[in-house]
Design a protein around this motif. Sequence first.
Motif, PDB file in Angstrom:
ATOM      1  N   ALA A 124       0.828  -1.206   0.000  1.00  0.00           N
ATOM      2  CA  ALA A 124       0.000   0.000   0.000  1.00  0.00           C
ATOM      3  C   ALA A 124       0.862   1.255   0.000  1.00  0.00           C
ATOM      4  N   GLN A 125       1.854   1.284   0.855  1.00  0.00           N
ATOM      5  CA  GLN A 125       2.729   2.454   0.956  1.00  0.00           C
ATOM      6  C   GLN A 125       3.470   2.707  -0.357  1.00  0.00           C
ATOM      7  N   LYS A 126       4.036   1.642  -0.949  1.00  0.00           N
ATOM      8  CA  LYS A 126       4.782   1.788  -2.194  1.00  0.00           C
ATOM      9  C   LYS A 126       3.879   2.253  -3.338  1.00  0.00           C
ATOM     10  N   SER A 127       2.673   1.700  -3.392  1.00  0.00           N
ATOM     11  CA  SER A 127       1.738   2.054  -4.468  1.00  0.00           C
ATOM     12  C   SER A 127       1.326   3.511  -4.373  1.00  0.00           C
ATOM     13  N   ILE A 128       1.009   3.953  -3.185  1.00  0.00           N
ATOM     14  CA  ILE A 128       0.588   5.340  -2.979  1.00  0.00           C
ATOM     15  C   ILE A 128       1.723   6.293  -3.319  1.00  0.00           C
ATOM     16  N   TYR A 129       2.943   5.948  -2.907  1.00  0.00           N
ATOM     17  CA  TYR A 129       4.096   6.791  -3.204  1.00  0.00           C
ATOM     18  C   TYR A 129       4.362   6.847  -4.712  1.00  0.00           C
ATOM     19  N   THR A 130       4.333   5.682  -5.377  1.00  0.00           N
ATOM     20  CA  THR A 130       4.642   5.605  -6.805  1.00  0.00           C
ATOM     21  C   THR A 130       3.605   6.323  -7.655  1.00  0.00           C
ATOM     22  N   SER A 131       2.372   6.316  -7.226  1.00  0.00           N
ATOM     23  CA  SER A 131       1.285   6.922  -8.008  1.00  0.00           C
ATOM     24  C   SER A 131       1.355   8.443  -8.061  1.00  0.00           C
ATOM     25  N   GLU A 165       2.613  -1.916  -7.188  1.00  0.00           N
ATOM     26  CA  GLU A 165       3.442  -0.728  -7.428  1.00  0.00           C
ATOM     27  C   GLU A 165       3.518  -0.402  -8.916  1.00  0.00           C
ATOM     28  N   TYR A 166       3.675  -1.427  -9.760  1.00  0.00           N
ATOM     29  CA  TYR A 166       3.713  -1.212 -11.207  1.00  0.00           C
ATOM     30  C   TYR A 166       2.371  -0.682 -11.717  1.00  0.00           C
ATOM     31  N   MET A 167       1.279  -1.266 -11.212  1.00  0.00           N
ATOM     32  CA  MET A 167      -0.035  -0.816 -11.655  1.00  0.00           C
ATOM     33  C   MET A 167      -0.298   0.622 -11.214  1.00  0.00           C
TER      34      MET A 167
END
Length: 277
Positions: free
Chosen positions: A41-48, A237-239
Amino acid sequence: MQNKIKDSLIELQNKPLQIQNKTFHSRLMLGTGKYKNLKDAQKSIYTSNTEIVTVAIRRAQKAKILGKSNLIDGLNWKKLWLLPNTAGCETSEEAIRIASLGREMAKRLGQTDNSFIKLEVISDTQYLLPDPIGTLKAAEYLIRKKFTVLPYISPDPILAKQLEEIGCSTIMPLGSPIGSGQGLQNILNLKIIIENAKIPVIIDAGIGTASEANQAMELGASGVLLNTAVAKSLHPEYMAKAMKLGVISGRIAYLAGRMNINKQAEPSSPKHDISYQ
């Protein structure tokens, strides 16, 4: 001339999203549910590169009571804006009560001026379709209490306009049922809502992949809110990155304006030379 057009498009793309008195540079909003773990969750939010993160108030409260790890505690709220939501509420009365808890939650995170609430009133347990009457009733009350109301609705142009007229700050019509990944199922109604609105329109729910986020933005939506498409992908994270790029490219394509659709083919190399001015 081409440089001027390019500069104009860049300027329009960089124009912030305005919701009430708050401005945002990212037009992608993310939810916080369904992730396998806190790290994803943390990585996805940061990457987006999202700036708005929505949190189900009831789920957050339950996690706190049970002493479980809470995503709220794992995010930097100095860089993110909390959008509490009333997910799980079946009546307007319940949604109003939960919204008040959401405002208190924002204050505890240091966002003392945050009165945003994503309003969800859903009594349909099978398809999770929002209750139009309950939503309108709760929105009227919350607006009187100085909330910045972002209502989640079915793609109903009449209801969308009514909610705008009573003072809602955005309209959030669904693309298709929550978590279904069916994409945009009622494009005509979404177009009508976008064309009629004088406030931001955020497409919320049903988007399954980046091309669908792109499509929503090409329609002229002000932004996209999604959760399951990222959280349940093989590589969240990629998505999240794909969604970010899909929203950006869709926005630019909308501003550029697509070519006309022709019934017949038209040669890309004309018979006569064209002199460029």
